[in-house]
Design an enzyme around this catalytic site. Sequence first.
Site, mmCIF file in Angstrom:
data_model
loop_
_atom_site.group_PDB
_atom_site.id
_atom_site.type_symbol
_atom_site.label_atom_id
_atom_site.label_comp_id
_atom_site.label_asym_id
_atom_site.label_seq_id
_atom_site.Cartn_x
_atom_site.Cartn_y
_atom_site.Cartn_z
ATOM 1 N N GLU A 1 0.842 -1.197 0.000
ATOM 2 C CA GLU A 1 0.000 0.000 0.000
ATOM 3 C C GLU A 1 0.878 1.248 0.000
ATOM 4 O OE1 GLU A 1 -3.250 -0.283 2.889
ATOM 5 O OE2 GLU A 1 -3.119 1.867 3.243
ATOM 6 N N ASP B 1 0.232 5.346 0.629
ATOM 7 C CA ASP B 1 -0.862 6.198 1.123
ATOM 8 C C ASP B 1 -0.591 7.686 1.085
ATOM 9 O OD1 ASP B 1 -2.382 4.079 2.021
ATOM 10 O OD2 ASP B 1 -1.507 4.102 4.030
ATOM 11 N N GLU C 1 -3.028 10.592 2.851
ATOM 12 C CA GLU C 1 -4.286 10.833 3.572
ATOM 13 C C GLU C 1 -4.285 12.272 4.045
ATOM 14 O OE1 GLU C 1 -4.902 8.053 6.766
ATOM 15 O OE2 GLU C 1 -4.866 6.333 5.421
ATOM 16 N N HIS D 1 -0.776 12.963 5.573
ATOM 17 C CA HIS D 1 -0.174 11.770 6.153
ATOM 18 C C HIS D 1 0.275 10.856 5.012
ATOM 19 C CE1 HIS D 1 -0.192 8.344 9.106
ATOM 20 N NE2 HIS D 1 -0.515 7.659 8.035
ATOM 21 N N ASN E 1 2.348 7.020 4.021
ATOM 22 C CA ASN E 1 2.859 5.762 4.567
ATOM 23 C C ASN E 1 3.099 4.793 3.418
ATOM 24 O OD1 ASN E 1 3.684 3.902 6.501
ATOM 25 N ND2 ASN E 1 1.681 3.714 7.493
ATOM 26 N N GLU F 1 5.518 6.131 8.569
ATOM 27 C CA GLU F 1 4.763 7.377 8.428
ATOM 28 C C GLU F 1 5.639 8.627 8.356
ATOM 29 O OE1 GLU F 1 4.492 5.275 10.992
ATOM 30 O OE2 GLU F 1 2.444 4.475 11.017
ATOM 31 N N GLY G 1 -5.567 14.294 17.530
ATOM 32 C CA GLY G 1 -5.593 13.063 18.319
ATOM 33 C C GLY G 1 -6.993 12.610 18.725
ATOM 34 N N ARG H 1 9.582 5.408 19.727
ATOM 35 C CA ARG H 1 8.800 4.334 19.128
ATOM 36 C C ARG H 1 9.678 3.134 18.762
ATOM 37 N NH1 ARG H 1 5.638 5.608 13.624
ATOM 38 N NH2 ARG H 1 4.928 3.504 13.125
#
Length: 289
Positions: A100, A102, A104, A117, A119, A129, A198, A275
């Site tokens: 995929e 992306d 967005e 966004h 990805n 991302e 968020g 992360r």
Amino acid sequence: MATFSNLSLLFVSMFVAAFAIAAADFNRDAQITWGDGRAKILEGGRMLTLSLDQYSGSGFQSTNEYLFGKFEVQLKLVPGNSAGTVTTFFLTSQGEGHDEIDFEFLGNSSGEPYTVHTNVYAQGKGDKEQQFHLWFDPTAAFHIYSIVWNPQRIIFSVDNIPIRVFNNDEAIGTPFPKSQPMRVHSSLWNADDWATQGGRVKTDWSKAPFVASYRNFNINGCIPGSSSGSCGPKATDSFSTQGWQTQELDARGRNRLRWVQQKHMIYNYCSDSQRFPQGVPAECKRSRF
Ligand SMILES: *[C@@H]1O[C@H](CO)[C@@H](O)[C@H](O)[C@H]1NC(C)=O
């Protein structure tokens, strides 16, 4: 000799004319996939609108599947208070271990910036991302959003300015989408549980229906199994003189990408050490060009 060059000129103009006639047409190149009448093809195929209300969003997909190509559309995003809405323009394969790519667009309260966004998923795995704020109001006019996907790299661009390059780094173990055909999909839907600030800012349904408009849906891509075996004309871009098949950034493209990444990028997975406590993914240590 004169006859020969006249003839070749004639063939060149016929070739150009053939592609001019094949201008963007949503009736031919797209299929409305959902939304029960909320997606509309207008102006004889030159325009498409998606809408969203309390009951449903809507979407379309490309008529064909492609294995590599250049995918471009002009898009005018939901104006005013678009908080909670998400407009998408992405490529995806079907089935397990999907690939995929992306784009967005996460809506926002009036006067606050949209978030773009991006990805990339390969064999079912994403986590790549990058997010941006735009340097213009994407609801005031149409702007060009494009994805170049070739065996070496994926280039995301806005108004022909490259905002992101995702390289094929299979050599260092990073999966890259390269064997599953993908279709273009686009949708407008409600995601107020997470999309805006968020999830704190909810969709204001008194402003519905929300509408996003599309035109100049242009694809130059390779259609697997097509009789012509053609991958379309070698279109060129302002940031590259090559066709999409081998497209990479030239010095001007690299400068522009650097400008976008320094001034307009708001999130980069490669900088998110929290992360990735074991260290950011291998491709992050390589050149972003
Ligand atoms: C919305 O606006 C706020 C405040 O300017 C900003 O922090 C945020 O990134 C914007 N976008 C989204 C999708 O929340």
